[in-house]
Design a protein around this motif. Structure first.
Motif, PDB file in Angstrom:
ATOM      1  N   SER A   1     -11.394  24.679  12.008  1.00  0.00           N
ATOM      2  CA  SER A   1     -11.652  25.712  13.012  1.00  0.00           C
ATOM      3  C   SER A   1     -12.942  26.473  12.747  1.00  0.00           C
ATOM      4  N   ASP A   2     -13.152  26.855  11.484  1.00  0.00           N
ATOM      5  CA  ASP A   2     -14.293  27.702  11.144  1.00  0.00           C
ATOM      6  C   ASP A   2     -15.301  26.990  10.246  1.00  0.00           C
ATOM      7  N   LEU A   3     -15.266  25.656  10.241  1.00  0.00           N
ATOM      8  CA  LEU A   3     -16.194  24.885   9.416  1.00  0.00           C
ATOM      9  C   LEU A   3     -17.214  24.183  10.297  1.00  0.00           C
ATOM     10  N   ASN A   4     -18.440  24.079   9.805  1.00  0.00           N
ATOM     11  CA  ASN A   4     -19.386  23.230  10.506  1.00  0.00           C
ATOM     12  C   ASN A   4     -19.187  21.792  10.031  1.00  0.00           C
ATOM     13  N   VAL A   5     -19.895  20.866  10.637  1.00  0.00           N
ATOM     14  CA  VAL A   5     -19.689  19.448  10.333  1.00  0.00           C
ATOM     15  C   VAL A   5     -19.967  19.144   8.861  1.00  0.00           C
ATOM     16  N   ASP A   6     -21.051  19.707   8.320  1.00  0.00           N
ATOM     17  CA  ASP A   6     -21.407  19.431   6.928  1.00  0.00           C
ATOM     18  C   ASP A   6     -20.347  19.944   5.963  1.00  0.00           C
ATOM     19  N   GLU A   7     -19.810  21.132   6.227  1.00  0.00           N
ATOM     20  CA  GLU A   7     -18.787  21.710   5.352  1.00  0.00           C
ATOM     21  C   GLU A   7     -17.506  20.870   5.389  1.00  0.00           C
TER      22      GLU A   7
END
Length: 303
Positions: A281-287
């Motif tokens: 939900s609160d992560l970008n793709v890299d994370e």
């Protein structure tokens, strides 16, 4: 000599008992439909039961016949008895095991299942480098799956596309032509082929695969599985970003968001059976990718 007579009339069924039975049936139909991601209209079309009557069944008000249950069982691809009882025809050993398991806590059941499937020789197959990303549309299965496969130097397979190749038609047409039974048969066949031919693979199956117990059990046993989780509003926003024409109006958007809520509620306990859960939900793709790589590198090192 006086003889006793037996009243051959059936025992009366109270209205309360009838209401309880219809209420149980209504809940089961709603849950089974939500697990498969089917709208009421879709179930009506595939079962031949009208939308108004199906609404009565799901509201606990339908005067349900055996013929109607058969239609719903075919459309949902479940045995008829699943609507009324969790019990199935069992042999003595299975009966005793079921009774034992019913008395265990959820934590104990989870531990026993993991111990069983990790027992050498139980499945005849190991996880190896097979990784499956589970979740609803908008969870990031396609984006993260392709990136993870590249990181692991493994092929990436989207199950729905493989089913379309197998059938020679679009996935929606597969369901329309062959119903849930035919669709699930193709789904199982494709997964078995992947297991036979891909010792290393990243797989993105459809979110409703968890509703097919036998196929989902095979997936859990032969893949390292990750539930890509997100809040319903996040799922909805990601689907909207794909410019889905099916939810172009505000009324359809409200209905779509409610549908996501129902599917998540119905499937949550099944999604939780995966080896790991990643809330994107609160992560970008890299994370998100970094976390997936951290989890799957130990699995990749097994081979």
């Amino acid at each position: 000599m006086a003889t006793k007579t037996r009243d051959a009339s059936p025992l009366p069924t109270t209205k309360s008992a009838q209401d309880t039975l219809l209420g149980h049936l209504a809940r089961r139909v709603r849950i089974l439909r939500a697990q498969r991601g089917m709208t009421r209209k879709q179930l009506a079309e595939q079962s031949g039961v009208s939308v108004p009557y199906l609404a009565r069944v799901e509201g606990g008000e339908g005067n349900v016949s055996v013929a109607l249950l058969h239609k719903l069982s075919v459309a949902l691809n479940v045995p008829m008895q699943d609507f009324l009882s969790d019990a199935a025809a069992q042999n003595a050993d299975l009966t005793m095991l079921v009774q034992f398991l019913k008395q265990q806590s959820p934590a104990t059941l989870a531990r026993l299942r993991q111990q069983l499937i990790s027992t050498p020789g139980f499945s005849g197959m190991g996880h190896g480098d097979r990784i499956a990303l589970i979740g609803l549309r908008g969870a990031g299965k396609s984006t993260l799956g392709a990136l993870l496969a590249a990181q692991l130097d493994a092929p990436f397979v989207e199950l729905d596309k493989l089913i379309e190749q197998e059938a020679g038609i679009a996935i929606g047409e597969v369901i329309t032509l062959y119903g849930q039974t035919g669709m699930r048969r193709l789904e199982r066949r494709c997964i078995e082929r992947i297991i036979d031919t891909h010792p290393r693979v990243v797989l993105a199956p459809g979110g409703s695969i968890v509703a097919e117990a036998a196929t989902y059990e095979l997936l859990l046993r032969t893949f390292f599985t990750v539930w890509l989780k997100a809040r319903p509003e996040v799922h909805f926003a990601r689907v909207m970003a794909q410019n889905d024409a099916r939810i172009a109006t505000s009324a359809l958007q409200r209905e779509a968001l409610e549908h996501i809520h129902r599917m998540l509620d119905a499937r949550e306990s099944l999604y939780q059976l995966t080896n790991a859960t990643l809330d994107t939900s609160d992560l970008n793709v890299d994370e998100a990718l970094q976390q997936l790589v951290a989890w799957t590198q130990p699995a990749a090192a097994i081979s």
